[in-house]
Design a protein around this motif. Structure first.
Motif, PDB file in Angstrom:
ATOM      1  N   GLY A 264      87.337   9.978  73.330  1.00  0.00           N
ATOM      2  CA  GLY A 264      86.441  11.123  73.271  1.00  0.00           C
ATOM      3  C   GLY A 264      86.501  11.882  71.973  1.00  0.00           C
ATOM      4  O   GLY A 264      87.296  11.588  71.080  1.00  0.00           O
ATOM      5  N   ARG A 265      85.628  12.878  71.886  1.00  0.00           N
ATOM      6  CA  ARG A 265      85.433  13.700  70.701  1.00  0.00           C
ATOM      7  C   ARG A 265      85.528  15.155  71.146  1.00  0.00           C
ATOM      8  O   ARG A 265      84.641  15.668  71.828  1.00  0.00           O
ATOM      9  N   LEU A 266      86.603  15.827  70.772  1.00  0.00           N
ATOM     10  CA  LEU A 266      86.954  17.158  71.252  1.00  0.00           C
ATOM     11  C   LEU A 266      86.611  18.195  70.186  1.00  0.00           C
ATOM     12  O   LEU A 266      87.118  18.135  69.072  1.00  0.00           O
ATOM     13  N   VAL A 267      85.755  19.155  70.540  1.00  0.00           N
ATOM     14  CA  VAL A 267      85.251  20.154  69.587  1.00  0.00           C
ATOM     15  C   VAL A 267      85.907  21.505  69.861  1.00  0.00           C
ATOM     16  O   VAL A 267      86.018  21.940  71.013  1.00  0.00           O
ATOM     17  N   ASN A 268      86.301  22.186  68.777  1.00  0.00           N
ATOM     18  CA  ASN A 268      86.942  23.494  68.893  1.00  0.00           C
ATOM     19  C   ASN A 268      86.568  24.329  67.669  1.00  0.00           C
ATOM     20  O   ASN A 268      86.337  23.793  66.590  1.00  0.00           O
TER      21      ASN A 268
END
Length: 251
Positions: free
Chosen positions: A237-241
């Motif tokens: 996955g690709r985790l955005v913050n």
């Protein structure tokens, strides 16, 4: 299959990824921007590995440890996909750490590495921010460095172990404002997933829902208020913050 935990219309739902949308457990389909993302699992005990990539240890001018360097994290440290993480105004160096998170599926005690994958339920992505100002050294980190509220985004997805062919051969990348700042591979871990499970279960029981954060490769750079940080692991996955300052965190 990819699973998520989200808040939609004031209620917590479990969901699966379906053609770029979220299918809730009641059958409704929603857009990912309509929801608040939670960590995809409710973590039990969380073990954090320090200096588990030799290139990262060298980056910090440390020798790789002879024995695993493990810290514990409290439940308030975790936040979800598309969340915000606070940077105190008086710090000089706060960096991300893109890490493979291993979720334990069954109670494990005295497990040999050859059997370790039998105890893994699945994987997710972690971004374990650390404030370098708060670290005396990596063998004696100040509690504030690793256990601040919402300092560790987790998600977006929980991916079942059976869907990851080789967790020890996955590419990790971090992007800051769209620019690649970190790239590595889980193949470069000093102690891989089986060895870490063998080590930890050798002196304590690992329980269902416990999480192992397996460390980060080299490439950690300072992040500023307003930066969008994306941590990505191949197949997971690709985790955005987003980094925020005092004026936001105080609200």
């Amino acid at each position: 299959m990819k699973y998520a935990r989200i808040v939609y219309n004031g209620s917590v739902h479990h969901a699966i990824e379906e053609n770029g949308t979220l299918k809730l457990n009641d059958g409704r389909v929603v857009n990912e921007k309509e929801v608040q993302w939670l960590p995809p699992i409710e973590p039990g005990t969380v073990f954090t590995l320090g200096l588990n990539y030799e290139d990262h240890a060298k980056e910090l001018s440390f020798s790789a440890p002879k024995e695993p360097l493990v810290f514990l994290k409290g439940p308030n440290t975790f936040t979800g996909h598309r969340s915000q993480t606070y940077r105190p105004s008086d710090v000089t160096f706060m960096h991300y750490e893109c890490e493979l998170a291993v979720i334990i599926g069954d109670a494990a005690k005295n497990v040999k590495k050859e059997e370790a994958y039998n105890y893994v339920a699945g994987y997710t992505v972690a971004n374990d921010y650390v404030i370098r100002d708060y670290i005396e050294n990596y063998y004696r980190p100040n509690l504030r460095a690793k256990n601040r509220d919402a300092c560790t985004p987790l998600g977006p997805w929980f991916v079942e172990a059976k869907d990851i062919e080789d967790p020890m051969n996955l590419t990790l990348r971090t992007y800051v404002n769209g620019e690649v700042t970190q790239e590595g591979t889980t193949a470069d871990m000093l102690l891989g997933v089986p060895e870490l499970i063998e080590y930890l279960s050798g002196f304590m029981t690992l329980n269902k829902g416990d999480v192992i954060l397996t460390g980060t490769p080299r490439g950690s750079v300072d992040t500023k208020v307003g930066d969008e940080v994306v941590t990505e692991i191949e197949g997971i996955g690709r985790l955005v913050n987003t980094i925020v300052g005092e004026e936001v965190s105080a609200k």
